[in-house]
Write a protein that holds these residues in place. Structure first.
Motif, mmCIF file in Angstrom:
data_model
loop_
_atom_site.group_PDB
_atom_site.id
_atom_site.type_symbol
_atom_site.label_atom_id
_atom_site.label_comp_id
_atom_site.label_asym_id
_atom_site.label_seq_id
_atom_site.Cartn_x
_atom_site.Cartn_y
_atom_site.Cartn_z
ATOM 1 N N ASP A 341 -10.439 -16.152 18.991
ATOM 2 C CA ASP A 341 -11.454 -15.647 19.528
ATOM 3 C C ASP A 341 -11.626 -14.380 20.397
ATOM 4 O O ASP A 341 -12.696 -13.727 20.556
ATOM 5 N N MET A 342 -10.572 -14.207 20.993
ATOM 6 C CA MET A 342 -10.142 -13.218 21.864
ATOM 7 C C MET A 342 -10.156 -11.468 21.269
ATOM 8 O O MET A 342 -9.908 -10.578 21.894
ATOM 9 N N LEU A 343 -9.999 -11.701 19.792
ATOM 10 C CA LEU A 343 -9.980 -10.428 19.265
ATOM 11 C C LEU A 343 -11.347 -9.357 19.140
ATOM 12 O O LEU A 343 -11.164 -8.422 19.110
ATOM 13 N N LYS A 344 -12.216 -10.049 19.665
ATOM 14 C CA LYS A 344 -13.541 -9.447 19.920
ATOM 15 C C LYS A 344 -13.600 -8.430 21.309
ATOM 16 O O LYS A 344 -14.397 -7.621 21.163
ATOM 17 N N PHE A 345 -12.563 -8.988 21.978
ATOM 18 C CA PHE A 345 -12.464 -7.971 23.287
ATOM 19 C C PHE A 345 -11.397 -6.656 22.735
ATOM 20 O O PHE A 345 -10.451 -7.110 22.404
ATOM 21 N N PRO A 346 -11.575 -5.665 23.218
ATOM 22 C CA PRO A 346 -10.561 -4.588 23.282
ATOM 23 C C PRO A 346 -9.290 -4.720 24.123
ATOM 24 O O PRO A 346 -9.551 -5.542 25.075
ATOM 25 N N PRO A 347 -8.467 -4.259 24.004
ATOM 26 C CA PRO A 347 -7.132 -4.658 24.541
ATOM 27 C C PRO A 347 -7.217 -4.018 26.195
ATOM 28 O O PRO A 347 -6.722 -4.697 26.917
ATOM 29 N N SER A 348 -7.847 -3.107 26.415
ATOM 30 C CA SER A 348 -7.970 -2.653 27.727
ATOM 31 C C SER A 348 -9.124 -3.471 28.737
ATOM 32 O O SER A 348 -8.650 -3.912 29.612
ATOM 33 N N LEU A 349 -9.827 -4.017 27.968
ATOM 34 C CA LEU A 349 -10.757 -4.910 28.685
ATOM 35 C C LEU A 349 -9.962 -6.239 28.811
ATOM 36 O O LEU A 349 -10.141 -7.117 29.822
ATOM 37 N N LEU A 350 -9.157 -6.718 27.623
ATOM 38 C CA LEU A 350 -8.287 -7.967 27.806
ATOM 39 C C LEU A 350 -7.467 -7.727 29.267
ATOM 40 O O LEU A 350 -7.147 -8.735 29.845
ATOM 41 N N ALA A 351 -6.707 -6.415 29.231
ATOM 42 C CA ALA A 351 -5.836 -6.471 30.205
ATOM 43 C C ALA A 351 -6.577 -6.308 31.784
ATOM 44 O O ALA A 351 -6.248 -7.104 32.609
ATOM 45 N N ALA A 352 -7.917 -5.871 31.641
ATOM 46 C CA ALA A 352 -8.475 -5.672 32.837
ATOM 47 C C ALA A 352 -9.074 -7.095 33.465
ATOM 48 O O ALA A 352 -8.881 -7.482 34.681
ATOM 49 N N ALA A 353 -9.466 -7.785 32.460
ATOM 50 C CA ALA A 353 -9.854 -9.352 32.640
ATOM 51 C C ALA A 353 -8.720 -10.172 33.076
ATOM 52 O O ALA A 353 -9.144 -11.284 34.016
ATOM 53 N N ALA A 354 -7.784 -10.140 32.533
ATOM 54 C CA ALA A 354 -6.536 -10.938 33.052
ATOM 55 C C ALA A 354 -5.962 -10.515 34.385
ATOM 56 O O ALA A 354 -5.678 -11.761 35.211
ATOM 57 N N ILE A 355 -6.140 -9.323 34.742
ATOM 58 C CA ILE A 355 -5.852 -8.874 36.188
ATOM 59 C C ILE A 355 -7.108 -9.606 36.979
ATOM 60 O O ILE A 355 -6.557 -10.249 38.225
ATOM 61 N N TYR A 356 -8.234 -9.527 36.769
ATOM 62 C CA TYR A 356 -9.209 -9.940 37.618
ATOM 63 C C TYR A 356 -9.077 -11.349 37.701
ATOM 64 O O TYR A 356 -9.461 -11.873 38.601
ATOM 65 N N THR A 357 -8.848 -12.119 36.683
ATOM 66 C CA THR A 357 -8.903 -13.454 36.855
ATOM 67 C C THR A 357 -7.650 -14.063 37.525
ATOM 68 O O THR A 357 -7.848 -15.062 38.323
ATOM 69 N N ALA A 358 -6.645 -13.191 37.444
ATOM 70 C CA ALA A 358 -5.291 -13.678 38.184
ATOM 71 C C ALA A 358 -5.607 -13.403 39.977
ATOM 72 O O ALA A 358 -5.211 -14.079 40.660
ATOM 73 N N GLN A 359 -6.374 -12.237 40.256
ATOM 74 C CA GLN A 359 -6.387 -11.859 41.415
ATOM 75 C C GLN A 359 -7.736 -13.261 42.010
ATOM 76 O O GLN A 359 -7.419 -13.491 43.156
ATOM 77 N N CYS A 360 -8.636 -13.525 41.505
ATOM 78 C CA CYS A 360 -9.664 -14.488 41.666
ATOM 79 C C CYS A 360 -8.802 -15.977 41.796
ATOM 80 O O CYS A 360 -9.156 -16.613 42.647
ATOM 81 N N THR A 361 -7.768 -16.128 40.648
ATOM 82 C CA THR A 361 -7.268 -17.372 40.999
ATOM 83 C C THR A 361 -6.345 -17.550 42.242
ATOM 84 O O THR A 361 -6.238 -18.556 42.996
ATOM 85 N N LEU A 362 -5.764 -16.394 42.668
ATOM 86 C CA LEU A 362 -4.641 -16.409 43.810
ATOM 87 C C LEU A 362 -5.442 -16.279 44.989
ATOM 88 O O LEU A 362 -5.089 -16.974 46.126
#
Length: 431
Positions: A341-362
């Motif tokens: 399901d994550m193929l609908k997101f472009p690679p740049s958005l995946l990378a940005a969202a992963a970092i955003y999620t990690a920052q929110c998690t920490l």
């Protein structure tokens, strides 16, 4: 020559403290007296301003200054500079003062007038001069503009993450922005369509997830570079998007894609026999090489693609990440590699969202700075949908059969990133 110099302005001498002008300029005495009266009238219009050092004070005279002449004048104030105007604006209305000027002693040219410069008092019946009102209004507006500008600087400022690398030729600071602008344009044409699995007749999304979860473990055991894993997944999806594969050959597609990615990214490439061995000898050497030819021809040798890893490195630098944030970000994005399901997101958005999620998690709260937004070109609102899916995958990482990523990031080598509590508040915020 005396007659010609008499009327020349350059030849006018300074005021003689004993009375009148110097000899030779007597013809201008009357005119000068009129000018003094005009200046006196002008100065009476500006006495609402606070006292400021005047010409006579700068000459070092006593506090009771004596100016000789027929028509005594009030000391002329300095031009209203920005600093002086600010001084005027900062004075309270009750502190506005005017000079207490004594009456001339006599009208004789030899007599002198006494001017009080030490006691300035305010009178209620004397209105504030118009120029002071205008000055105060102007300065208040300037102050408001300065405050807004300062707020904008604080809110909108972002860090130049390349300033420290200007002397590093490997950082290619001169070209880095152009490179990532090209990557953003190229990523749309280098990704598989998000619905390509509908064209496959013998495989499905679940089988793809099992294959990639297994390849993540193979990648970990072979100690390959991070770039190799992301390129492997890209090659698999792009190949499956244009070529039908039976389920018995799906694993062969996976190991062949990893072989191609190793040849592109790695310095030391695993031999074909190692890949066959890791596949439990399900395929022969010839089958691997034949699939390699088919794959590169199908993809038209187009292997230079911007994967999520390319953007991860840039965006992590923008986030000024430490090791903990980096490992958690890679854990989250590798969870996304398994999910179709994550193929609908472009690679740049995946990378940005992963970092955003990690920052929110920490941090336990939403964290997305202006620097992150500037370099990623994504606002926090644009990342929320993808980020919430990532939190869901994080919650279920250790559940079910596809736990390869969770096991990998539960080791000390990867900082036990998988054991971090998910950012559940991002999902709860929707309700």
């Amino acid at each position: 020559m005396a007659g010609s110099d008499e009327n020349h302005p350059a030849m006018i001498g300074p005021v003689n403290v004993q009375g009148g002008l110097r000899a030779g300029v007597g013809k201008l005495t009357a005119a000068t007296g009129n000018n003094r009266r005009a200046l006196s009238n002008i100065n009476r219009n500006v006495i609402g301003a606070p006292p400021y050092p005047c010409a006579v004070n700068r000459r070092g005279l006593s506090e009771r200054q004596t100016i000789c002449g027929k028509n005594p004048t009030i000391p002329v104030h300095r031009p209203i500079t920005r600093k002086f105007a600010a001084h005027l604006a900062n004075k309270q209305p009750e502190e506005t003062k005017k000079p207490d000027i004594s009456v001339p002693v006599s009208g004789d040219s030899e007599d002198c007038s006494i001017i009080e410069v030490e006691n300035y008092k305010s009178n209620d019946d004397f209105s504030v001069p118009m120029f002071v009102q205008h000055t105060e209004a102007m300065l208040e507006e300037i102050d408001r503009m300065d405050e807004v500008e300062m707020e904008d600087v604080v809110e909108e400022a972002f860090v130049d993450i390349d300033s420290c690398d200007k002397k590093n030729p490997l950082a290619v600071v001169e070209y880095i922005d152009d490179l990532y602008n090209f990557y953003k344009k190229a990523e749309s044409s280098s990704c598989a369509p998000p619905s390509y699995m509908g064209q496959q007749f013998d495989i499905n999304e679940r089988m793809r997830g099992i294959l990639i979860d297994w390849l993540i473990e193979v990648h970990y055991k072979f100690e390959l570079m991070d770039e190799t894993l992301y390129l492997t997944v890209n090659l698999i999806d792009r190949f499956l998007a244009v070529h039908s594969v039976v389920r018995k050959k799906l694993q062969l597609v996976g190991v062949t894609a990893m072989l191609l990615a190793c040849k592109y990214e790695e310095v030391s490439v695993p031999v074909v026999e190692d890949l066959i061995l890791i596949s439990d000898k399900a395929y022969s050497r010839k089958e691997v090489l034949d699939m390699e030819k088919l794959m590169v021809n199908t993809l038209q040798f187009y292997l230079s693609v911007p994967t999520p890893y390319v953007f991860m490195r840039r965006f992590l630098k923008a986030a000024q990440s430490d090791k903990k944030l980096e490992l958690l970000s890679f854990f989250i994005i590798e969870l996304c590699l398994v999910e179709y399901d994550m193929l609908k997101f472009p690679p740049s958005l995946l990378a940005a969202a992963a970092i955003y999620t990690a920052q929110c998690t920490l941090s336990g709260s939403r964290q997305w700075s202006k620097t992150n937004e500037w370099y990623a070109s994504y606002s926090e609102e644009q990342l929320l949908e993808c980020s919430r899916l990532m939190v869901t995958y994080h919650q279920n990482a250790g559940i079910g059969k596809l736990t390869g990523v969770h096991r990998k990031y539960s080791t000390s080598k990867f900082g036990y990133a998988a054991k971090t509590e998910p950012a559940n508040f991002l999902i709860e915020a929707r309700f």
